[in-house]
Write a protein that holds these residues in place. Sequence first.
Motif, PDB file in Angstrom:
ATOM      1  N   ARG A  24      11.015 -79.251 -11.202  1.00 54.27           N
ATOM      2  CA  ARG A  24      11.279 -79.054  -9.788  1.00 54.27           C
ATOM      3  C   ARG A  24      10.924 -80.242  -8.992  1.00 54.27           C
ATOM      4  O   ARG A  24      11.848 -80.903  -8.154  1.00 54.27           O
ATOM      5  N   ALA A  31      13.607 -82.891  -9.755  1.00 51.53           N
ATOM      6  CA  ALA A  31      14.831 -82.291  -9.053  1.00 51.53           C
ATOM      7  C   ALA A  31      14.698 -82.939  -7.529  1.00 51.53           C
ATOM      8  O   ALA A  31      15.699 -83.562  -7.007  1.00 51.53           O
ATOM      9  N   GLU A  32      13.409 -82.527  -6.988  1.00 47.67           N
ATOM     10  CA  GLU A  32      13.138 -82.862  -5.604  1.00 47.67           C
ATOM     11  C   GLU A  32      13.430 -84.515  -5.402  1.00 47.67           C
ATOM     12  O   GLU A  32      13.854 -84.887  -4.496  1.00 47.67           O
ATOM     13  N   ARG A  33      12.859 -85.070  -6.184  1.00 45.63           N
ATOM     14  CA  ARG A  33      12.673 -86.572  -6.258  1.00 45.63           C
ATOM     15  C   ARG A  33      14.082 -87.094  -6.398  1.00 45.63           C
ATOM     16  O   ARG A  33      14.859 -88.161  -5.593  1.00 45.63           O
ATOM     17  N   LYS A  34      14.904 -86.605  -7.122  1.00 45.55           N
ATOM     18  CA  LYS A  34      16.372 -87.195  -7.337  1.00 45.55           C
ATOM     19  C   LYS A  34      17.320 -86.797  -6.482  1.00 45.55           C
ATOM     20  O   LYS A  34      17.970 -87.390  -5.890  1.00 45.55           O
ATOM     21  N   ALA A  35      17.169 -85.665  -5.702  1.00 47.24           N
ATOM     22  CA  ALA A  35      17.746 -85.222  -4.530  1.00 47.24           C
ATOM     23  C   ALA A  35      17.729 -85.896  -3.267  1.00 47.24           C
ATOM     24  O   ALA A  35      18.530 -86.302  -2.627  1.00 47.24           O
ATOM     25  N   LEU A  36      16.421 -86.806  -3.334  1.00 47.03           N
ATOM     26  CA  LEU A  36      16.186 -87.731  -2.163  1.00 47.03           C
ATOM     27  C   LEU A  36      16.669 -88.929  -2.596  1.00 47.03           C
ATOM     28  O   LEU A  36      16.359 -89.867  -1.809  1.00 47.03           O
ATOM     29  N   ARG A  83      12.617 -72.134  -1.985  1.00 56.59           N
ATOM     30  CA  ARG A  83      12.731 -73.180  -0.945  1.00 56.59           C
ATOM     31  C   ARG A  83      12.106 -72.669   0.321  1.00 56.59           C
ATOM     32  O   ARG A  83      12.100 -71.705   0.677  1.00 56.59           O
ATOM     33  N   ARG A 113      22.596 -90.693   3.584  1.00 56.75           N
ATOM     34  CA  ARG A 113      23.216 -90.101   2.232  1.00 56.75           C
ATOM     35  C   ARG A 113      24.462 -90.958   1.828  1.00 56.75           C
ATOM     36  O   ARG A 113      24.593 -90.551   0.586  1.00 56.75           O
TER      37      ARG A 113
END
Length: 106
Positions: free
Chosen positions: A8, A11-16, A67, A86
Amino acid sequence: MDGQLGERLRAERKALGLTQHVLSVAGGVATNAQVQYEGGKRWPKSDYLMAIQRVGIDIHYVLTGERTIVHVSVAEQEMGIINCYRGLSLVDKEAIAQIMLSLSHG
């Protein structure tokens, strides 16, 4: 350590759009520690978690898998900035992250 926590966090790092190095700097740890957190080999400390929350990591999600629901009003100008961010390349997102980190510590 719970391997899902590391997944997780990754995933959070990559999402940012952040690299392990950029997030490790934000969290005040060595890049190797970041790699170990994401690989499920070490537990992150609370000061690290508090620090990475400041760059947008959903700590509640990282720890629980659920979340955080945030009810905030985003000004039109802020939304414009978010939308521009983005659309940036990964390299440009890293540069912006470094600038933001520098400004937030100044």
